[in-house]
Design a protein around this motif. Structure first.
Motif, mmCIF file in Angstrom:
data_model
loop_
_atom_site.group_PDB
_atom_site.id
_atom_site.type_symbol
_atom_site.label_atom_id
_atom_site.label_comp_id
_atom_site.label_asym_id
_atom_site.label_seq_id
_atom_site.Cartn_x
_atom_site.Cartn_y
_atom_site.Cartn_z
ATOM 1 N N VAL A 1 44.914 42.497 28.541
ATOM 2 C CA VAL A 1 45.050 42.127 29.960
ATOM 3 C C VAL A 1 44.418 40.921 30.125
ATOM 4 N N ARG A 2 44.700 40.325 31.321
ATOM 5 C CA ARG A 2 44.137 38.878 31.879
ATOM 6 C C ARG A 2 43.354 39.574 33.092
ATOM 7 N N ALA A 3 42.106 39.269 33.012
ATOM 8 C CA ALA A 3 41.285 39.734 34.377
ATOM 9 C C ALA A 3 40.715 38.442 34.781
ATOM 10 N N ARG A 4 40.979 38.219 36.261
ATOM 11 C CA ARG A 4 40.599 36.964 36.858
ATOM 12 C C ARG A 4 39.367 37.636 37.853
ATOM 13 N N PHE A 5 38.095 37.126 37.813
ATOM 14 C CA PHE A 5 37.157 37.740 38.193
ATOM 15 C C PHE A 5 36.397 36.815 39.503
ATOM 16 N N GLN A 6 36.208 37.511 40.561
ATOM 17 C CA GLN A 6 35.473 36.969 41.772
ATOM 18 C C GLN A 6 34.099 37.442 41.822
ATOM 19 N N VAL A 7 33.264 36.725 41.277
ATOM 20 C CA VAL A 7 31.811 37.119 41.160
ATOM 21 C C VAL A 7 31.043 36.489 42.352
ATOM 22 N N ASP A 8 30.045 37.364 43.058
ATOM 23 C CA ASP A 8 29.371 36.688 44.058
ATOM 24 C C ASP A 8 27.865 37.561 43.788
ATOM 25 N N VAL A 9 26.930 37.122 43.016
ATOM 26 C CA VAL A 9 25.938 37.799 42.534
ATOM 27 C C VAL A 9 25.000 38.052 43.668
ATOM 28 N N GLU A 10 24.915 37.104 44.614
ATOM 29 C CA GLU A 10 23.954 37.227 45.913
ATOM 30 C C GLU A 10 24.578 38.514 46.660
ATOM 31 N N ARG A 11 25.718 38.808 46.860
ATOM 32 C CA ARG A 11 26.407 39.501 47.981
ATOM 33 C C ARG A 11 26.867 41.015 46.845
ATOM 34 N N GLY A 12 26.513 40.622 45.671
ATOM 35 C CA GLY A 12 26.921 42.124 44.893
ATOM 36 C C GLY A 12 28.329 42.437 44.792
ATOM 37 N N ILE A 13 29.166 41.397 44.492
ATOM 38 C CA ILE A 13 30.772 41.417 44.428
ATOM 39 C C ILE A 13 31.052 41.150 42.975
ATOM 40 N N LEU A 14 31.860 42.054 42.563
ATOM 41 C CA LEU A 14 32.471 41.792 41.185
ATOM 42 C C LEU A 14 33.827 42.136 41.076
ATOM 43 N N ASP A 15 34.543 41.801 42.104
ATOM 44 C CA ASP A 15 36.149 42.131 42.071
ATOM 45 C C ASP A 15 36.751 41.592 40.979
ATOM 46 N N HIS A 16 37.827 42.274 40.485
ATOM 47 C CA HIS A 16 38.872 41.420 39.454
ATOM 48 C C HIS A 16 40.120 41.706 39.616
ATOM 49 N N THR B 1 45.955 41.578 35.360
ATOM 50 C CA THR B 1 47.296 41.361 35.109
ATOM 51 C C THR B 1 47.703 42.280 33.705
ATOM 52 N N MET B 2 48.198 43.339 34.034
ATOM 53 C CA MET B 2 48.502 44.387 32.942
ATOM 54 C C MET B 2 49.771 43.580 31.939
ATOM 55 N N PRO B 3 49.608 44.549 30.841
ATOM 56 C CA PRO B 3 50.692 43.976 29.981
ATOM 57 C C PRO B 3 52.243 43.883 30.480
ATOM 58 N N ASP B 4 52.631 44.802 31.431
ATOM 59 C CA ASP B 4 53.843 44.790 31.934
ATOM 60 C C ASP B 4 53.929 43.558 33.233
ATOM 61 N N GLY B 5 53.048 42.902 33.485
ATOM 62 C CA GLY B 5 52.938 41.690 34.350
ATOM 63 C C GLY B 5 52.481 42.478 35.711
ATOM 64 N N ALA B 6 52.158 43.483 36.077
ATOM 65 C CA ALA B 6 51.968 44.047 37.209
ATOM 66 C C ALA B 6 50.639 43.593 37.529
ATOM 67 N N LEU B 7 50.202 43.401 38.822
ATOM 68 C CA LEU B 7 48.728 42.849 39.239
ATOM 69 C C LEU B 7 48.106 43.879 40.025
ATOM 70 N N VAL B 8 46.950 44.381 39.351
ATOM 71 C CA VAL B 8 46.062 45.349 40.077
ATOM 72 C C VAL B 8 44.907 44.748 40.506
ATOM 73 N N HIS B 9 44.498 45.094 41.754
ATOM 74 C CA HIS B 9 43.089 44.479 42.438
ATOM 75 C C HIS B 9 42.264 45.608 42.227
ATOM 76 N N ASN B 10 40.968 45.203 41.450
ATOM 77 C CA ASN B 10 39.830 46.167 41.538
ATOM 78 C C ASN B 10 38.704 45.690 42.357
ATOM 79 N N ARG B 11 38.092 46.581 43.033
ATOM 80 C CA ARG B 11 36.937 46.312 43.827
ATOM 81 C C ARG B 11 35.642 46.996 43.305
ATOM 82 N N LEU B 12 34.686 46.290 42.930
ATOM 83 C CA LEU B 12 33.644 46.703 42.595
ATOM 84 C C LEU B 12 32.675 46.073 43.238
ATOM 85 N N ARG B 13 31.599 46.580 43.780
ATOM 86 C CA ARG B 13 30.562 46.292 44.581
ATOM 87 C C ARG B 13 29.070 46.811 43.941
ATOM 88 N N ILE B 14 28.191 46.290 43.963
ATOM 89 C CA ILE B 14 26.643 46.722 43.648
ATOM 90 C C ILE B 14 26.069 46.495 45.137
#
Length: 135
Positions: free
Chosen positions: A57-72, A75-88
């Motif tokens: 898969v292709r993963a585009r990361f939005q990282v903001d170390v100061e705010r604890g954001i590691l969203d990504h 793009t799945m093998p079938d082309g579907a786009l999945v947004h993942n929200r990860l926060r610290i």
């Protein structure tokens, strides 16, 4: 959309945990439910090529170390786009990893439950790695 919020306490500050989590080359060390290997895409900044248990898969990361954001966005093998929200998030002298798992169209209850188990295991490994690294 149905969501499941998965939380994991980390005995490390948010800054310490983000130092580990934002080092994307380390994804396979703790996120093996998502990344068995990961490498930067030489053609596009902020995009990583990730070999996942379900394909490359292709993963585009939005990282903001100061705010604890590691969203990504993945793009799945079938082309579907999945947004993942990860926060610290800060939690006193510790932190908490918070992943919002979204049920995807057509996902069965069993598939959602399996994804939740995989996310819990990944966040547990992240906590252990952060704590081993001196957090």
């Amino acid at each position: 959309m149905e969501t499941v919020v998965v939380r994991q306490r980390i005995a490390a500050t948010r800054a310490e945990a983000m130092t580990v989590a934002a080092d994307l080359a380390r994804l396979p060390e703790w996120a093996s439910g998502f990344a068995t290997s990961a490498r930067p895409d030489p053609a596009e900044a902020d995009v990583w090529l990730v070999d996942a248990p379900f394909g490359t898969v292709r993963a585009r990361f939005q990282v903001d170390v100061e705010r604890g954001i590691l969203d990504h966005d993945v793009t799945m093998p079938d082309g579907a786009l999945v947004h993942n929200r990860l926060r610290i998030e800060a939690a006193g002298d510790a932190s908490e990893a918070v992943f919002t798992l979204v049920r995807q169209p057509g996902m069965s209850d069993a598939e959602l439950a399996a994804d939740e188990v995989a996310v819990r295991a990944d966040l547990s490994r992240l906590a252990a790695l952060c704590e081993r690294m001196g957090g």
